[in-house]
Design an enzyme around this catalytic site. Sequence first.
Site, PDB file in Angstrom:
ATOM      1  N   LYS A 180       0.838  -1.210   0.000  1.00 11.61           N
ATOM      2  CA  LYS A 180       0.000   0.000   0.000  1.00 11.61           C
ATOM      3  C   LYS A 180       0.868   1.253   0.000  1.00 11.61           C
ATOM      4  CE  LYS A 180      -2.005   1.727   3.953  1.00 11.61           C
ATOM      5  NZ  LYS A 180      -1.659   3.161   4.052  1.00 11.61           N
ATOM      6  N   ASN A 181       1.812   1.306   0.925  1.00 10.28           N
ATOM      7  CA  ASN A 181       2.581   2.542   1.070  1.00 10.28           C
ATOM      8  C   ASN A 181       3.540   2.777  -0.093  1.00 10.28           C
ATOM      9  OD1 ASN A 181       1.194   2.912   3.397  1.00 10.28           O
ATOM     10  ND2 ASN A 181       2.929   2.639   4.790  1.00 10.28           N
ATOM     11  N   ARG A 211      -5.465  10.152   3.481  1.00 15.62           N
ATOM     12  CA  ARG A 211      -4.365  11.062   3.793  1.00 15.62           C
ATOM     13  C   ARG A 211      -3.378  11.192   2.626  1.00 15.62           C
ATOM     14  NH1 ARG A 211      -1.718  14.163   7.511  1.00 15.62           N
ATOM     15  NH2 ARG A 211       0.474  14.181   7.003  1.00 15.62           N
ATOM     16  N   CYS A 216      -6.327   7.418   8.715  1.00 13.03           N
ATOM     17  CA  CYS A 216      -6.610   6.826  10.013  1.00 13.03           C
ATOM     18  C   CYS A 216      -6.468   7.853  11.125  1.00 13.03           C
ATOM     19  CB  CYS A 216      -5.622   5.693  10.277  1.00 13.03           C
ATOM     20  SG  CYS A 216      -5.990   4.235   9.325  1.00 13.03           S
ATOM     21  N   ARG A 230      -9.027  -0.742   3.953  1.00 13.77           N
ATOM     22  CA  ARG A 230      -8.181   0.308   3.370  1.00 13.77           C
ATOM     23  C   ARG A 230      -6.808  -0.255   2.966  1.00 13.77           C
ATOM     24  NH1 ARG A 230      -6.605   4.627   6.797  1.00 13.77           N
ATOM     25  NH2 ARG A 230      -5.383   4.906   4.934  1.00 13.77           N
ATOM     26  N   ILE A 233       6.249   7.860  17.008  1.00 17.09           N
ATOM     27  CA  ILE A 233       5.929   8.558  15.753  1.00 17.09           C
ATOM     28  C   ILE A 233       4.572   9.262  15.831  1.00 17.09           C
ATOM     29  CG2 ILE A 233       5.747   8.341  13.229  1.00 17.09           C
ATOM     30  CD1 ILE A 233       8.466   7.448  14.261  1.00 17.09           C
ATOM     31  N   ARG A 282      -1.438  14.555  12.849  1.00 19.99           N
ATOM     32  CA  ARG A 282      -0.965  14.466  11.465  1.00 19.99           C
ATOM     33  C   ARG A 282      -0.991  15.819  10.732  1.00 19.99           C
ATOM     34  NH1 ARG A 282      -2.416   8.592   9.084  1.00 19.99           N
ATOM     35  NH2 ARG A 282      -0.304   8.768   8.339  1.00 19.99           N
ATOM     36  N   ASP A 311       3.876   1.128  12.356  1.00 18.59           N
ATOM     37  CA  ASP A 311       2.758   0.356  11.811  1.00 18.59           C
ATOM     38  C   ASP A 311       2.670  -1.066  12.378  1.00 18.59           C
ATOM     39  OD1 ASP A 311       2.094   2.537  10.325  1.00 18.59           O
ATOM     40  OD2 ASP A 311       2.693   1.725   8.396  1.00 18.59           O
TER      41      ASP A 311
HETATM   42  C1  UD1 Z   1       3.597   7.125   6.333  1.00 19.99           C
HETATM   43  C2  UD1 Z   1       2.876   5.808   6.129  1.00 19.99           C
HETATM   44  C3  UD1 Z   1       2.304   5.294   7.444  1.00 19.99           C
HETATM   45  C4  UD1 Z   1       3.392   5.222   8.499  1.00 19.99           C
HETATM   46  C5  UD1 Z   1       4.130   6.555   8.598  1.00 19.99           C
HETATM   47  C6  UD1 Z   1       5.335   6.500   9.531  1.00 19.99           C
HETATM   48  C7  UD1 Z   1       2.052   5.964   3.853  1.00 19.99           C
HETATM   49  C8  UD1 Z   1       0.860   6.084   2.959  1.00 19.99           C
HETATM   50  N1  UD1 Z   1       1.790   6.005   5.169  1.00 19.99           N
HETATM   51  O1  UD1 Z   1       2.640   8.076   6.771  1.00 19.99           O
HETATM   52  O2  UD1 Z   1       1.760   3.992   7.219  1.00 19.99           O
HETATM   53  O3  UD1 Z   1       2.813   4.936   9.746  1.00 19.99           O
HETATM   54  O4  UD1 Z   1       4.617   6.963   7.302  1.00 19.99           O
HETATM   55  O5  UD1 Z   1       6.208   5.505   9.110  1.00 19.99           O
HETATM   56  O6  UD1 Z   1       3.167   5.793   3.415  1.00 19.99           O
HETATM   57  N2  UD1 Z   1       4.660  15.339  10.427  1.00 19.99           N
HETATM   58  C9  UD1 Z   1       4.628  16.685  10.758  1.00 19.99           C
HETATM   59  N3  UD1 Z   1       4.368  17.589   9.754  1.00 19.99           N
HETATM   60  C10 UD1 Z   1       4.165  17.222   8.467  1.00 19.99           C
HETATM   61  C11 UD1 Z   1       4.206  15.832   8.140  1.00 19.99           C
HETATM   62  C12 UD1 Z   1       4.462  14.915   9.141  1.00 19.99           C
HETATM   63  O7  UD1 Z   1       4.814  17.068  11.906  1.00 19.99           O
HETATM   64  O8  UD1 Z   1       3.942  18.087   7.601  1.00 19.99           O
HETATM   65  C13 UD1 Z   1       4.928  14.324  11.503  1.00 19.99           C
HETATM   66  C14 UD1 Z   1       3.749  13.384  11.756  1.00 19.99           C
HETATM   67  O9  UD1 Z   1       2.797  13.966  12.605  1.00 19.99           O
HETATM   68  C15 UD1 Z   1       4.455  12.202  12.396  1.00 19.99           C
HETATM   69  C16 UD1 Z   1       5.819  12.188  11.699  1.00 19.99           C
HETATM   70  O10 UD1 Z   1       5.938  13.446  11.055  1.00 19.99           O
HETATM   71  O11 UD1 Z   1       4.651  12.418  13.772  1.00 19.99           O
HETATM   72  C17 UD1 Z   1       5.981  11.106  10.656  1.00 19.99           C
HETATM   73  O12 UD1 Z   1       4.886  11.117   9.791  1.00 19.99           O
HETATM   74  P1  UD1 Z   1       5.038  10.768   8.262  1.00 19.99           P
HETATM   75  O13 UD1 Z   1       6.308  10.010   8.040  1.00 19.99           O
HETATM   76  O14 UD1 Z   1       4.833  12.019   7.463  1.00 19.99           O
HETATM   77  O15 UD1 Z   1       3.820   9.798   8.020  1.00 19.99           O
HETATM   78  P2  UD1 Z   1       2.980   9.629   6.713  1.00 19.99           P
HETATM   79  O16 UD1 Z   1       3.822   9.905   5.521  1.00 19.99           O
HETATM   80  O17 UD1 Z   1       1.689  10.343   6.848  1.00 19.99           O
END
Ligand code: UD1
Length: 417
Positions: A22-23, A92, A116, A397, A327, A121, A305
């Site tokens: 998925k990711n 997302r 989720c 999902r 995280i 986020r 995850d």
């Molecule tokens: C992706 C994965 C998800 C996984 C996560 C962490 C996909 C579709 N989803 O989610 O399954 O759990 O990585 O490995 O690939 N953050 C900020 N500001 C931002 C963006 C992120 O503060 O603008 C923070 C988030 O709140 C979180 C951390 O960064 O604490 C990591 O999040 P991120 O790596 O961005 O997760 P996703 O890409 O949403």
Amino acid sequence: MGTIVVNGGRRLNGQLFVQGSKNAVLPILAATILTREPCYLRHVPAIKDVQVSLQILSQLGGRVTRMDGSVHIENAILNPENLTPTLASKMRSSILFSGACLSAYGYSRLDKPGGCLIGERPIDMHLQCFRDMGAHVEEHDTYTILSADRLQGCIHHLRLPSVGVTENVLLAAVLAEGTTIIRGAAREPEIVTLCQCLRKAGARIAGEGSSQITVQGVEKLHGFVFHVPADRIVAATYLCSVMATGGSLWLSGVNAWEMDSLLRVLERMGAEVGVRPHSMHLQMKGKPVGIPFLQTGYYPELPTDVQSLLLIPLCLSKGAGEIEERIFENRFRIVPELQKMGAVVHTDGNRVRYEGVEALHGTAVRAAELRGGAALVMAGLAAQGQTVISGIEYIERGYENLVGDLKRIGADIYYER
Ligand code: UD1
């Protein structure tokens, strides 16, 4: 919507072929926006998030054809203004479509992304990176408009190695003018996969898999054919299921090296693990051994995850301990549901503490997010009696055939629609 019903207490034995990731596939679907030539993807998982992504591409004006596990996409000419907020807010990862539209068409409307409910986020880093590349960012209450003539390469210093931000900057940088350097980049295998795919389309990228990635922008990308790798979190789900029930499992099509941090934990819990180039084997005899302290982290540390997935065998282990979630701030939503099943588990800030019990008992529980939902199914597999899991739209999902796969390896499990 229906429920998943599990009659627990059966050992799991057999072999499974793991679905596409998925990711990995979601940013690749966004990457198809960057070229007007046809793209062909194989081993695409039949999951809700892919379905929504394909609807987004169609709504933008793309031609999408699905054939079994493959997808043919032709984004000859898209109109980013066509995207409706309802569709974008379903997932997302729709934020990645914004990055790609901005890069290829100079415009994007970004509606508050869904996904989720595992934490706040925020999207501040995404927006800051677009600004740094010269985009005009106009923030409104429920949406943001991004616009730019041509994005400009620059040096980004990410304050934390966000997967989504790294992917979005990559999608923006491949067609930007000049060189983009991402310092503090995410190192997850899905980043490496995206870069491999973009390179097939003609992008010039170096350094993926390390914390500094360099992208030399090009004028144009061309179409590509790409095979989506196996989903390491789905693989982890099946491994943790066998940890909870006991038994033996072969997984085919996986890159076990991507799961090294998890496999080392499973070995400490008593599993015998054997790894081959594209497959792996796990055998679990007896009760799992508890681990006093674990923490999630950015790759190559233990993925967030798998936190709720691991919690199930730990709740059934000999011993006690805690997992620190580093995280996301709200990733313990299954805890009250597990308590209903007799687990001795509670949260304390960003930690979840458990004491292993002899057995869980089946009852009605509700999934509130994707991996936590799969973990409740696993809890049902190991529990005495019947467990009925509602909220299965979250599970769908990310899992193509959770019920069918578990049935194939001996579980007594079915849908009740
Ligand atoms: C992706 C994965 C998800 C996984 C996560 C962490 C996909 C579709 N989803 O989610 O399954 O759990 O990585 O490995 O690939 N953050 C900020 N500001 C931002 C963006 C992120 O503060 O603008 C923070 C988030 O709140 C979180 C951390 O960064 O604490 C990591 O999040 P991120 O790596 O961005 O997760 P996703 O890409 O949403």
